[in-house]
Design a protein around this motif. Sequence first.
Motif, PDB file in Angstrom:
ATOM      1  N   LEU A  63       0.898  -1.311   0.116  1.00  0.00           N
ATOM      2  CA  LEU A  63       0.253   0.064   0.083  1.00  0.00           C
ATOM      3  C   LEU A  63       1.117   1.241   0.007  1.00  0.00           C
ATOM      4  O   LEU A  63       0.677   2.429  -0.809  1.00  0.00           O
ATOM      5  N   SER A  64       2.027   1.260   0.853  1.00  0.00           N
ATOM      6  CA  SER A  64       2.976   2.339   0.565  1.00  0.00           C
ATOM      7  C   SER A  64       3.702   2.465  -0.731  1.00  0.00           C
ATOM      8  O   SER A  64       3.735   3.600  -1.221  1.00  0.00           O
ATOM      9  N   ALA A  65       3.610   1.518  -1.547  1.00  0.00           N
ATOM     10  CA  ALA A  65       4.306   1.685  -2.910  1.00  0.00           C
ATOM     11  C   ALA A  65       3.123   1.839  -3.674  1.00  0.00           C
ATOM     12  O   ALA A  65       3.305   1.666  -5.062  1.00  0.00           O
ATOM     13  N   ASP A  66       2.004   2.196  -3.451  1.00  0.00           N
ATOM     14  CA  ASP A  66       0.887   2.682  -4.144  1.00  0.00           C
ATOM     15  C   ASP A  66       0.352   1.308  -5.007  1.00  0.00           C
ATOM     16  O   ASP A  66      -0.313   1.741  -5.987  1.00  0.00           O
ATOM     17  N   PHE A  67       0.458   0.221  -4.465  1.00  0.00           N
ATOM     18  CA  PHE A  67      -0.357  -0.820  -5.010  1.00  0.00           C
ATOM     19  C   PHE A  67      -1.909  -0.603  -4.749  1.00  0.00           C
ATOM     20  O   PHE A  67      -2.103  -0.053  -3.745  1.00  0.00           O
ATOM     21  N   HIS A  68      -2.741  -0.955  -5.900  1.00  0.00           N
ATOM     22  CA  HIS A  68      -4.189  -0.463  -5.490  1.00  0.00           C
ATOM     23  C   HIS A  68      -4.739  -1.622  -4.616  1.00  0.00           C
ATOM     24  O   HIS A  68      -4.403  -2.977  -4.738  1.00  0.00           O
ATOM     25  N   PRO A  69      -5.631  -1.350  -3.708  1.00  0.00           N
ATOM     26  CA  PRO A  69      -6.329  -2.221  -2.858  1.00  0.00           C
ATOM     27  C   PRO A  69      -6.775  -3.649  -3.564  1.00  0.00           C
ATOM     28  O   PRO A  69      -6.679  -4.613  -3.429  1.00  0.00           O
ATOM     29  N   LEU A  70      -7.821  -3.188  -4.767  1.00  0.00           N
ATOM     30  CA  LEU A  70      -8.105  -4.138  -5.433  1.00  0.00           C
ATOM     31  C   LEU A  70      -7.301  -5.397  -6.285  1.00  0.00           C
ATOM     32  O   LEU A  70      -7.439  -6.313  -6.360  1.00  0.00           O
ATOM     33  N   GLN A  71      -5.808  -4.799  -6.622  1.00  0.00           N
ATOM     34  CA  GLN A  71      -4.895  -5.356  -7.099  1.00  0.00           C
ATOM     35  C   GLN A  71      -4.319  -6.579  -5.852  1.00  0.00           C
ATOM     36  O   GLN A  71      -4.120  -7.674  -6.255  1.00  0.00           O
ATOM     37  N   ILE A  72      -4.176  -6.013  -4.714  1.00  0.00           N
ATOM     38  CA  ILE A  72      -3.834  -6.893  -3.634  1.00  0.00           C
ATOM     39  C   ILE A  72      -5.016  -7.789  -3.443  1.00  0.00           C
ATOM     40  O   ILE A  72      -4.517  -9.051  -3.182  1.00  0.00           O
ATOM     41  N   LEU A  73      -6.253  -7.361  -3.297  1.00  0.00           N
ATOM     42  CA  LEU A  73      -7.220  -8.453  -2.922  1.00  0.00           C
ATOM     43  C   LEU A  73      -7.114  -9.466  -4.139  1.00  0.00           C
ATOM     44  O   LEU A  73      -7.498 -10.719  -3.824  1.00  0.00           O
ATOM     45  N   ALA A  74      -6.928  -9.186  -5.322  1.00  0.00           N
ATOM     46  CA  ALA A  74      -6.749 -10.058  -6.369  1.00  0.00           C
ATOM     47  C   ALA A  74      -5.740 -11.284  -6.212  1.00  0.00           C
ATOM     48  O   ALA A  74      -6.114 -12.381  -6.560  1.00  0.00           O
ATOM     49  N   ALA A  75      -4.807 -10.640  -5.866  1.00  0.00           N
ATOM     50  CA  ALA A  75      -3.459 -11.475  -5.729  1.00  0.00           C
ATOM     51  C   ALA A  75      -3.770 -12.551  -4.593  1.00  0.00           C
ATOM     52  O   ALA A  75      -3.715 -13.737  -4.559  1.00  0.00           O
ATOM     53  N   ILE A  76      -4.530 -12.030  -3.423  1.00  0.00           N
ATOM     54  CA  ILE A  76      -4.907 -12.922  -2.332  1.00  0.00           C
ATOM     55  C   ILE A  76      -5.909 -13.858  -2.737  1.00  0.00           C
ATOM     56  O   ILE A  76      -5.925 -15.202  -2.408  1.00  0.00           O
ATOM     57  N   THR A  77      -6.761 -13.519  -3.353  1.00  0.00           N
ATOM     58  CA  THR A  77      -8.002 -14.322  -3.894  1.00  0.00           C
ATOM     59  C   THR A  77      -7.429 -15.442  -4.748  1.00  0.00           C
ATOM     60  O   THR A  77      -7.697 -16.539  -4.867  1.00  0.00           O
ATOM     61  N   ASN A  78      -6.530 -15.034  -5.432  1.00  0.00           N
ATOM     62  CA  ASN A  78      -5.932 -16.177  -6.564  1.00  0.00           C
ATOM     63  C   ASN A  78      -5.126 -17.396  -5.816  1.00  0.00           C
ATOM     64  O   ASN A  78      -5.133 -18.393  -6.028  1.00  0.00           O
ATOM     65  N   GLN A  79      -4.530 -16.755  -4.509  1.00  0.00           N
ATOM     66  CA  GLN A  79      -3.707 -17.806  -3.601  1.00  0.00           C
ATOM     67  C   GLN A  79      -4.812 -18.657  -3.109  1.00  0.00           C
ATOM     68  O   GLN A  79      -4.591 -19.786  -2.899  1.00  0.00           O
ATOM     69  N   ILE A  80      -6.130 -18.086  -2.607  1.00  0.00           N
ATOM     70  CA  ILE A  80      -6.671 -18.892  -1.895  1.00  0.00           C
ATOM     71  C   ILE A  80      -7.497 -20.057  -2.544  1.00  0.00           C
ATOM     72  O   ILE A  80      -7.710 -20.915  -2.368  1.00  0.00           O
ATOM     73  N   ARG A  81      -7.826 -19.425  -4.155  1.00  0.00           N
ATOM     74  CA  ARG A  81      -8.181 -20.366  -5.160  1.00  0.00           C
ATOM     75  C   ARG A  81      -7.578 -21.487  -5.399  1.00  0.00           C
ATOM     76  O   ARG A  81      -8.061 -22.584  -5.577  1.00  0.00           O
ATOM     77  N   LYS A  82      -6.294 -21.122  -5.570  1.00  0.00           N
ATOM     78  CA  LYS A  82      -5.305 -22.241  -5.750  1.00  0.00           C
ATOM     79  C   LYS A  82      -5.273 -23.211  -4.413  1.00  0.00           C
ATOM     80  O   LYS A  82      -5.060 -24.435  -4.868  1.00  0.00           O
ATOM     81  N   LEU A  83      -5.338 -22.674  -3.494  1.00  0.00           N
ATOM     82  CA  LEU A  83      -5.151 -23.631  -2.239  1.00  0.00           C
ATOM     83  C   LEU A  83      -6.260 -24.585  -2.298  1.00  0.00           C
ATOM     84  O   LEU A  83      -6.268 -25.694  -1.942  1.00  0.00           O
ATOM     85  N   LEU A  84      -7.608 -23.903  -2.621  1.00  0.00           N
ATOM     86  CA  LEU A  84      -8.890 -24.706  -2.479  1.00  0.00           C
ATOM     87  C   LEU A  84      -8.734 -25.730  -3.825  1.00  0.00           C
ATOM     88  O   LEU A  84      -9.231 -26.934  -3.390  1.00  0.00           O
ATOM     89  N   LEU A  85      -8.220 -25.437  -4.810  1.00  0.00           N
ATOM     90  CA  LEU A  85      -7.937 -26.491  -5.951  1.00  0.00           C
ATOM     91  C   LEU A  85      -7.204 -27.615  -5.416  1.00  0.00           C
ATOM     92  O   LEU A  85      -7.591 -28.729  -5.831  1.00  0.00           O
ATOM     93  N   VAL A  86      -6.049 -27.226  -4.703  1.00  0.00           N
ATOM     94  CA  VAL A  86      -5.037 -28.390  -4.422  1.00  0.00           C
ATOM     95  C   VAL A  86      -5.648 -29.129  -3.524  1.00  0.00           C
ATOM     96  O   VAL A  86      -5.779 -30.487  -3.250  1.00  0.00           O
TER      97      VAL A  86
END
Length: 179
Positions: free
Chosen positions: A24-47
Motif C-alpha cells: 500500500l505504501s508503494a501505491d499498489f491498488h487495494p483491489l490488485q492486492i485483493l486479487a492476488a490474495i484471492t488467486n492464492q486462496i483459489r489455488k489452495l482450494l483447488l489443491v
Amino acid sequence: IFDLTNAVGDRHTRDALFYLNSLLSADFHPLQILAAITNQIRKLLLVKDFVNSPHGSTWHASCPYNQFRDNTMPAIIAYDKDLIQRVDKWNQMMSDDPGSKGGKPAQKRKKKAATDLLIAKNPKNSYPVYQTLIKSERFTKNKLCESLEALSETDLLLKSSRQDPKLILEKLIMRICQT
C-alpha cells in the motif's frame, strides 16, 4: 505481492500485514492486492480438492520432494487433464443451442478449455506446486471456503464503502490467517 501471498498461504499474520503495508505504501491498488490474495486462496482450494480426490492418494503432508516429483506430480498432471475435460464438457453444454435440432452448437467452440484453475500450469517446474501442496495443509477445506466468503465481502466493501482500504484488507488477512 509474492511475499504477501506466501505469508497468507503460510498463515503468518504479522508477515502478511507487513507486506500489505509495504504494498500500500508503494501505491499498489487495494483491489490488485485483493486479487492476488484471492488467486492464492483459489489455488489452495483447488489443491485441497486434488488431495481429497482419488488422484491425491499419492500425497501426504510429510512427502519428500523427490517422492512428490516422481509420484504425486504425474497424478496432478492427470487431475489437471481431467479438470480441463470437465470444463470443456461444461462449456459444450452451455454453448449448445437449445433451439437447434440434435443439440448443435450455437457457435464454433474453442479447441482448448480456457481456465486458470490448473494446479501445474508448467508441469516441468514442480517445486512451486510442491510448496503449494505444503501450504494447503495449513488449511481445512471449510477454512478455505470461509476465506472465499471473506474475500467476496472484502471486495464488496472495497467497492461500495468509504472505509479505509488498509483496515478492510488488514481485517481480511487476520480472518484468513487465524486458526
